[in-house]
Design a protein around this motif. Structure first.
Motif, short mmCIF file in Angstrom:
data_model
loop_
_atom_site.label_atom_id
_atom_site.label_comp_id
_atom_site.label_asym_id
_atom_site.label_seq_id
_atom_site.Cartn_x
_atom_site.Cartn_y
_atom_site.Cartn_z
N THR A 177 -12.63 -6.11 -4.69
CA THR A 177 -11.11 -5.95 -4.38
C THR A 177 -11.08 -4.34 -4.08
OG1 THR A 177 -10.35 -7.49 -5.95
CG2 THR A 177 -8.89 -6.01 -5.36
N ARG A 178 -11.62 -3.55 -4.77
CA ARG A 178 -11.53 -1.68 -4.67
C ARG A 178 -12.40 -1.67 -3.23
NH1 ARG A 178 -14.22 2.79 -6.10
NH2 ARG A 178 -16.15 1.74 -7.05
N GLN A 179 -13.33 -2.42 -2.86
CA GLN A 179 -13.92 -2.20 -1.57
C GLN A 179 -13.11 -2.62 -0.30
OE1 GLN A 179 -17.06 -0.72 -1.27
NE2 GLN A 179 -16.55 -0.67 1.23
N LYS A 180 -12.44 -3.78 -0.64
CA LYS A 180 -11.48 -4.16 0.67
C LYS A 180 -10.34 -3.17 0.62
CE LYS A 180 -12.49 -9.27 -0.03
NZ LYS A 180 -11.73 -10.52 -0.22
N HIS A 181 -9.86 -2.88 -0.53
CA HIS A 181 -8.61 -1.78 -0.48
C HIS A 181 -9.13 -0.74 0.27
CE1 HIS A 181 -5.41 0.69 -2.16
NE2 HIS A 181 -6.47 1.65 -2.23
N ALA A 182 -10.24 -0.07 0.15
CA ALA A 182 -10.87 1.12 0.70
C ALA A 182 -11.06 0.73 2.33
CB ALA A 182 -11.85 1.57 0.18
N LYS A 183 -11.44 -0.42 2.66
CA LYS A 183 -11.93 -0.75 3.93
C LYS A 183 -10.53 -0.75 4.71
CE LYS A 183 -14.47 -4.08 6.73
NZ LYS A 183 -15.25 -5.49 6.73
N LYS A 184 -9.47 -1.35 4.24
CA LYS A 184 -8.03 -1.41 5.06
C LYS A 184 -7.55 -0.03 5.07
CE LYS A 184 -3.79 -3.54 4.20
NZ LYS A 184 -2.75 -4.84 3.39
N ILE A 185 -7.61 0.60 4.05
CA ILE A 185 -6.84 2.05 4.27
C ILE A 185 -7.82 2.88 5.23
CG2 ILE A 185 -6.66 4.43 3.22
CD1 ILE A 185 -6.06 2.70 0.70
N MET A 186 -9.04 2.70 5.39
CA MET A 186 -10.06 3.54 6.48
C MET A 186 -9.68 2.98 7.76
SD MET A 186 -11.74 5.63 5.28
CE MET A 186 -12.76 6.09 6.52
N GLY A 187 -9.46 1.55 7.93
CA GLY A 187 -9.26 1.00 9.32
C GLY A 187 -7.91 1.55 9.80
N PHE A 188 -6.72 2.09 8.85
CA PHE A 188 -5.51 2.56 9.27
C PHE A 188 -5.72 3.95 9.73
CE2 PHE A 188 -2.37 5.72 7.95
CZ PHE A 188 -1.14 5.14 8.46
N TYR A 189 -6.59 4.72 9.15
CA TYR A 189 -7.01 6.25 9.66
C TYR A 189 -7.85 6.11 10.86
CZ TYR A 189 -4.86 8.26 5.31
OH TYR A 189 -4.00 8.39 4.27
N LYS A 190 -8.65 5.15 11.02
CA LYS A 190 -9.55 5.18 12.00
C LYS A 190 -8.66 5.03 13.41
CE LYS A 190 -13.77 3.69 9.90
NZ LYS A 190 -14.77 2.55 9.78
N HIS A 191 -7.83 3.88 13.16
CA HIS A 191 -6.99 3.38 14.50
C HIS A 191 -5.82 4.28 14.82
CE1 HIS A 191 -5.12 0.30 17.07
NE2 HIS A 191 -3.81 0.58 16.32
N ASN A 192 -5.22 4.96 13.70
CA ASN A 192 -4.21 5.56 14.14
C ASN A 192 -4.18 7.18 14.13
OD1 ASN A 192 -1.84 3.62 14.01
ND2 ASN A 192 -2.63 3.40 11.94
N PHE A 193 -5.30 7.82 13.48
CA PHE A 193 -5.78 9.00 13.59
C PHE A 193 -6.94 9.51 13.98
CE2 PHE A 193 -2.17 8.48 10.39
CZ PHE A 193 -1.24 9.31 10.73
N GLN A 194 -7.71 8.58 14.49
CA GLN A 194 -8.97 8.76 15.26
C GLN A 194 -10.47 9.34 14.33
OE1 GLN A 194 -6.03 10.25 17.00
NE2 GLN A 194 -6.04 8.07 17.53
N PHE A 195 -10.04 8.80 13.13
CA PHE A 195 -11.21 9.36 12.15
C PHE A 195 -12.34 8.57 12.37
CE2 PHE A 195 -7.58 10.94 9.52
CZ PHE A 195 -8.46 11.93 8.84
#
Length: 234
Positions: free
Chosen positions: A4-22
Motif C-alpha cells: 500500500t505504501r509503495q502504491k501511494h509513493a508511485k501515485k505521488i511520483m507520477g503526479f510530480y513527473k507528469h506535472n513538474f517534469q521530475f
C-alpha cells in the motif's frame, strides 16, 4: 516495504513527473533532522530511498547543514557523519553560513529549477515548503520513510495549468513565435499584421452575361418589318 505504501509513493511520483517534469536521478536534499531520525530508527537511506521512489536518487545536502550539525556537538555527531556521506550542493552562503532550514529554502527558490526533493523532520520548514508548488516532501514516521501527498499549492497550480489560466515559462516563447508566424503580433505603429489570404474571384466576373438574340428570336422581328412594307404599298 508495504504494498500500500509503495502504491501511494508511485501515485505521488507520477503526479510530480507528469506535472513538474521530475526525472531520474531524483535530487533529494536532506537536513540534519532527517539524518538524525534515520539514525535513531536504523533506516539505511542510501539503500532504501531509491526503492521507495522507484528510481535512482542522488542524496545531497549543503555546507550550511553540515556546519549546523557541527555546531550542535556530540548529540548530533552521528547525524553529521551521515550527512557528510552525501554530495554537497553549492549554496549562496559560503562566507556567512545560515541555518539548515534557511539554506534549504534558498535552494528551492524561483520555482525549484533543479527539481529538489526536501527531506526533513522540521515541521516549520515543512510548512514553508508546502507553500511552494512542485516540491516533494519526505519525512520519517513510525520507522519508515514517507513521501507526503501533494500540497494544496501544488494541486492549485496544476489546476490552473489545466484550465489554461497559467502558462509555464518554457511555453511562453513558443506561443510568441507562433503568434508572429500567424501575423497576430502588433507592429510598432500599433497595427496588426494581417495574414495575406488567397484572393477570391472578381465579383464582376460572377455576373450573368446577357444572352444574345438567337436566330429564332430574330425571325419574328423580320416578319413584322415585311408586313409593314406590304401595308404601305397597298
Amino acid at each position: 516495504m508495504g504494498v500500500t505504501r509503495q502504491k501511494h509513493a508511485k501515485k505521488i511520483m507520477g503526479f510530480y513527473k507528469h506535472n513538474f517534469q521530475f526525472r531520474e536521478p531524483f535530487q533529494v536534499l536532506l537536513d540534519g533532522t532527517f539524518c538524525q531520525a534515520a539514525l535513531r530508527n536504523k533506516i539505511q537511506i542510501r539503500e532504501q530511498l531509491p526503492g521507495y521512489l522507484d528510481g535512482a536518487a542522488q542524496l545531497c545536502t549543503t555546507r550550511c547543514v553540515i556546519k549546523e550539525l557541527e555546531s550542535l556537538g556530540k548529540a548530533l555527531y552521528g547525524a553529521k557523519l551521515i550527512a557528510q556521506q552525501f554530495q554537497v550542493r553549492n549554496c549562496s552562503h559560503h562566507k556567512n553560513p545560515v541555518s539548515g532550514s534557511t539554506c534549504l529554502l534558498s535552494m528551492i527558490e524561483d520555482g525549484n529549477p533543479h527539481h529538489f526533493f526536501i527531506a526533513t523532520q522540521d515541521q516549520e520548514l515543512s510548512n514553508k515548503v508546502k507553500r511552494k508548488p512542485g516540491i516533494p516532501l519526505l519525512f520519517i514516521i513510525q520507522n519508515t520513510m514517507v513521501l507526503d501527498k501533494p500540497s494544496p499549492k501544488s494541486l492549485a497550480f496544476v489546476q490552473k495549468l489545466q484550465t489554461n489560466q497559467l502558462v509555464p515559462e518554457y511555453q511562453k516563447q513558443s506561443i510568441v513565435e507562433l503568434k508572429e508566424k500567424e501575423g497576430l503580433v502588433k507592429q510598432e505603429g500599433g497595427k496588426r499584421r494581417k495574414r495575406k489570404r488567397a484572393g477570391g474571384p472578381n465579383p464582376l466576373s460572377c455576373l450573368k452575361k446577357k444572352k444574345k438574340n438567337t436566330q429564332e428570336g430574330q425571325e419574328p422581328s423580320a416578319e413584322k418589318k415585311k408586313r409593314r412594307k406590304r401595308k404601305r404599298n397597298r
